[in-house]
Design a protein around this motif. Structure first.
Motif, PDB file in Angstrom:
ATOM      1  N   THR A  24     -37.451 -31.149  17.657  1.00 52.08           N
ATOM      2  CA  THR A  24     -37.307 -32.502  17.122  1.00 52.08           C
ATOM      3  C   THR A  24     -38.074 -32.617  15.810  1.00 52.08           C
ATOM      4  O   THR A  24     -39.209 -32.151  15.714  1.00 52.08           O
ATOM      5  CB  THR A  24     -37.843 -33.549  18.119  1.00 52.08           C
ATOM      6  N   ILE A  25     -37.455 -33.242  14.833  1.00 53.47           N
ATOM      7  CA  ILE A  25     -38.122 -33.549  13.564  1.00 53.47           C
ATOM      8  C   ILE A  25     -38.209 -35.067  13.448  1.00 53.47           C
ATOM      9  O   ILE A  25     -37.210 -35.771  13.608  1.00 53.47           O
ATOM     10  CB  ILE A  25     -37.357 -32.961  12.356  1.00 53.47           C
ATOM     11  N   ASN A  26     -39.423 -35.560  13.183  1.00 52.81           N
ATOM     12  CA  ASN A  26     -39.690 -36.985  12.984  1.00 52.81           C
ATOM     13  C   ASN A  26     -40.245 -37.182  11.579  1.00 52.81           C
ATOM     14  O   ASN A  26     -41.107 -36.407  11.142  1.00 52.81           O
ATOM     15  CB  ASN A  26     -40.733 -37.481  13.997  1.00 52.81           C
ATOM     16  N   GLN A  27     -39.754 -38.217  10.912  1.00 49.79           N
ATOM     17  CA  GLN A  27     -40.258 -38.472   9.566  1.00 49.79           C
ATOM     18  C   GLN A  27     -40.056 -39.937   9.209  1.00 49.79           C
ATOM     19  O   GLN A  27     -39.094 -40.572   9.650  1.00 49.79           O
ATOM     20  CB  GLN A  27     -39.541 -37.578   8.550  1.00 49.79           C
ATOM     21  N   THR A  28     -40.952 -40.461   8.403  1.00 47.64           N
ATOM     22  CA  THR A  28     -40.826 -41.804   7.849  1.00 47.64           C
ATOM     23  C   THR A  28     -40.924 -41.687   6.333  1.00 47.64           C
ATOM     24  O   THR A  28     -41.837 -41.040   5.819  1.00 47.64           O
ATOM     25  CB  THR A  28     -41.936 -42.740   8.380  1.00 47.64           C
TER      26      THR A  28
END
Length: 141
Positions: free
Chosen positions: A110-114
């Motif tokens: 999983t890749i999470n980014q803001t």
């Protein structure tokens, strides 16, 4: 996600990879493997996978051009999680979290980014989906 930017446009993309976590982690954290799944130019990848360790890679573009990328590993939890920055000229570094978890007979990556703008969000989300697709194809081969 410590140190992640919390104001802006967030996304999370995941991919089930039919390979053990140890294999997916190895592919993500070994410079010699990046050209096969990330699209990096051979010989341009350097990874110092430890908190504060720098990384760099030159992305090969479809038109033959090259795009240099740099950043650092902010957090490293062996086999589980990376918090990685990417330097953006004239802007604060972008921060991306990559999580590796056992899932069935393989790995859920999983890749999470803001990001601060909708345009950056859309481009980064598309890039993250491509990264995970390339990583899956490489690890499942």
């Amino acid at each position: 996600m410590s140190e992640q930017n919390t104001a802006g446009y967030s996304y999370s993309v995941s991919r089930e990879i039919a390979a053990p976590v140890s294999r997916v982690w190895q592919a993500y954290t070994t410079a010699a493997e990046w050209p096969a799944w990330f699209g990096a130019v051979e010989g341009t990848v350097e990874l110092d996978v430890r908190p504060g360790g720098p990384w760099k890679a030159t992305l090969g573009m479809p038109d033959g051009g090259q795009f240099p990328l740099t950043g650092e590993f902010r957090e490293v939890v062996e086999g589980e999680r990376l918090l990685v920055t990417m330097d953006v000229p004239g802007q604060p570094a972008e921060v991306m979290e990559v999580v590796f978890a056992e899932s069935g007979a393989g790995t859920k990556a999983t890749i999470n980014q803001t990001l601060t703008t909708k345009e950056a969000h859309d481009q980064s989300r598309e890039g993250s989906e491509m990264i995970l697709a390339g990583l899956a194809a490489h690890c499942e081969a």
